[in-house]
Motif scaffolding. Structure first.
Motif, PDB file in Angstrom:
ATOM      1  N   GLU A   1      -3.815  -5.164 -16.422  1.00 18.14           N
ATOM      2  CA  GLU A   1      -4.014  -4.369 -15.210  1.00 18.14           C
ATOM      3  C   GLU A   1      -2.980  -3.255 -15.142  1.00 18.14           C
ATOM      4  OE1 GLU A   1      -4.740  -6.627 -11.465  1.00 18.14           O
ATOM      5  OE2 GLU A   1      -4.346  -8.375 -12.714  1.00 18.14           O
TER       6      GLU A   1
ATOM      7  N   ILE B   1       0.370  -0.751 -10.561  1.00 19.71           N
ATOM      8  CA  ILE B   1       0.164  -0.696  -9.111  1.00 19.71           C
ATOM      9  C   ILE B   1      -1.001  -1.592  -8.692  1.00 19.71           C
ATOM     10  CG2 ILE B   1      -0.479   0.780  -7.180  1.00 19.71           C
ATOM     11  CD1 ILE B   1       2.419   1.053  -8.083  1.00 19.71           C
ATOM     12  N   ALA B   2      -2.046  -1.629  -9.493  1.00 19.16           N
ATOM     13  CA  ALA B   2      -3.186  -2.501  -9.183  1.00 19.16           C
ATOM     14  C   ALA B   2      -2.755  -3.964  -9.212  1.00 19.16           C
ATOM     15  CB  ALA B   2      -4.316  -2.257 -10.175  1.00 19.16           C
TER      16      ALA B   2
ATOM     17  N   LEU C   1       0.321  -5.161  -8.647  1.00 20.48           N
ATOM     18  CA  LEU C   1       1.175  -5.436  -7.492  1.00 20.48           C
ATOM     19  C   LEU C   1       0.357  -5.534  -6.206  1.00 20.48           C
ATOM     20  CD1 LEU C   1       4.237  -3.142  -8.295  1.00 20.48           C
ATOM     21  CD2 LEU C   1       4.039  -5.611  -8.621  1.00 20.48           C
ATOM     22  N   ARG C   2      -0.653  -4.705  -6.074  1.00 20.56           N
ATOM     23  CA  ARG C   2      -1.519  -4.785  -4.895  1.00 20.56           C
ATOM     24  C   ARG C   2      -2.269  -6.115  -4.865  1.00 20.56           C
ATOM     25  NH1 ARG C   2      -3.752   1.452  -5.228  1.00 20.56           N
ATOM     26  NH2 ARG C   2      -2.050   2.410  -4.014  1.00 20.56           N
ATOM     27  N   ARG C   3      -2.662  -6.591  -6.025  1.00 22.77           N
ATOM     28  CA  ARG C   3      -3.362  -7.874  -6.078  1.00 22.77           C
ATOM     29  C   ARG C   3      -2.413  -9.016  -5.717  1.00 22.77           C
ATOM     30  NH1 ARG C   3      -4.658 -11.779  -9.863  1.00 22.77           N
ATOM     31  NH2 ARG C   3      -3.707 -10.663 -11.617  1.00 22.77           N
TER      32      ARG C   3
ATOM     33  N   LYS D   1       0.113  -8.808  -3.682  1.00 25.63           N
ATOM     34  CA  LYS D   1       0.237  -8.749  -2.222  1.00 25.63           C
ATOM     35  C   LYS D   1      -0.953  -9.422  -1.551  1.00 25.63           C
ATOM     36  CE  LYS D   1       1.442  -5.108  -0.016  1.00 25.63           C
ATOM     37  NZ  LYS D   1       1.493  -3.718   0.484  1.00 25.63           N
ATOM     38  N   SER D   2      -2.132  -9.153  -2.053  1.00 23.43           N
ATOM     39  CA  SER D   2      -3.344  -9.708  -1.457  1.00 23.43           C
ATOM     40  C   SER D   2      -3.417 -11.222  -1.643  1.00 23.43           C
ATOM     41  CB  SER D   2      -4.574  -9.045  -2.084  1.00 23.43           C
ATOM     42  OG  SER D   2      -5.763  -9.633  -1.605  1.00 23.43           O
TER      43      SER D   2
ATOM     44  N   ASN E   1       2.937  -8.356   3.405  1.00 22.73           N
ATOM     45  CA  ASN E   1       2.805  -6.968   3.843  1.00 22.73           C
ATOM     46  C   ASN E   1       3.660  -6.000   3.037  1.00 22.73           C
ATOM     47  OD1 ASN E   1       1.031  -7.631   5.984  1.00 22.73           O
ATOM     48  ND2 ASN E   1       2.777  -8.284   7.228  1.00 22.73           N
ATOM     49  N   CYS E   2       4.749  -6.506   2.463  1.00 22.20           N
ATOM     50  CA  CYS E   2       5.684  -5.620   1.766  1.00 22.20           C
ATOM     51  C   CYS E   2       6.127  -6.262   0.456  1.00 22.20           C
ATOM     52  CB  CYS E   2       6.897  -5.344   2.655  1.00 22.20           C
ATOM     53  SG  CYS E   2       8.143  -4.289   1.880  1.00 22.20           S
TER      54      CYS E   2
END
Length: 234
Positions: A162, A165-166, A168-170, A172-173, A178-179
């Motif tokens: 991946e 950034i994708a 890290l966003r995953r 988080k999800s 939130n951070c």
């Protein structure tokens, strides 16, 4: 014994435990996460209380607070199993000056035992780090630093690389946060991931040696975090 689980917000109450002593619960916990697996700075294990009493119920939590102890009282639980140790540094008095002292007093007055499964649970085979790895989809998992049937940190691979950034966003999800703080990171896709559920400063070099593209950790010292590329190339 027979166990009924009752979920309440982020705390799980295990009630209606029949003919089971507190020491039997402790033995089961330490069979899964032996105390010798804890880091040298830690204070996992029995914190407060006597273990010969019959377990009326077990309350699970992340941190022991006055509210958690009151919930244990309200639910009729005489054992609290926490992740973070209530007694981490020595106490010179037990009064009401700090929340730790107040918790100790409340636990003793209400005949509640407190047990902490901390870095021994992090370092156990199938423990905290393995659960984190499972949730983010790592395969071919191994310990970063092995020790006595367990180890500190783990490393594994993603089945499909991946973009940083994708990824890290995953993360988080997946964990509902939130951070998430991160440095500039690699320009290449993320395939190999190292992680440590707690404070992982001491594993940064091992993560680099394992050729990890990303190192996930619960916390890290400011200067080491800021200078990560210089320190290990991650």
């Amino acid at each position: 014994g027979k166990i009924k689980a009752v979920f309440h917000e982020n705390i799980v109450s295990l009630s209606q435990i029949y003919n089971m002593k507190i020491k039997e619960v402790v033995v089961a916990l330490e069979r899964f996460a032996p105390l010798p697996l804890q880091e040298s700075y830690d204070n996992a294990g029995l914190q407060i209380g006597l273990t010969e009493a019959e377990a009326s119920g077990v309350l699970l939590c992340l941190d022991v607070t006055e509210a958690v102890i009151q919930e244990a009282v309200d639910k009729g639980c005489n054992l609290i199993v926490a992740h973070h140790p209530l007694l981490f540094r020595g106490l010179k008095q037990i009064s009401d000056a700090t929340y730790v002292e107040r918790c100790v007093r409340a636990a003793i007055l209400n005949h509640i035992a407190i047990y902490a499964a901390h870095t021994n649970l992090d370092n156990a085979l199938g423990g905290v780090n393995f659960e984190i790895a499972r949730r983010i989809g790592l395969q071919d998992i191994r310990f970063l630093v092995e020790q006595n049937g367990g180890g500190s940190g783990i490393v594994g691979t993603l089945t499909v690389p991946e973009e940083p950034i994708a990824f890290l966003r995953r993360v988080k999800s997946v964990f509902g946060i939130n951070c998430l703080m991160h440095n500039a990171g690699p320009a290449r896709p993320v395939r190999r991931v190292a992680l440590c559920g707690g404070a992982g400063d001491f594993l940064l070099k091992a993560a680099a040696e394992a050729e990890a593209d990303v190192f996930l950790t619960g916390e890290m010292g400011y200067h080491l975090y800021s200078d990560t590329k210089t320190v290990c190339g991650l």
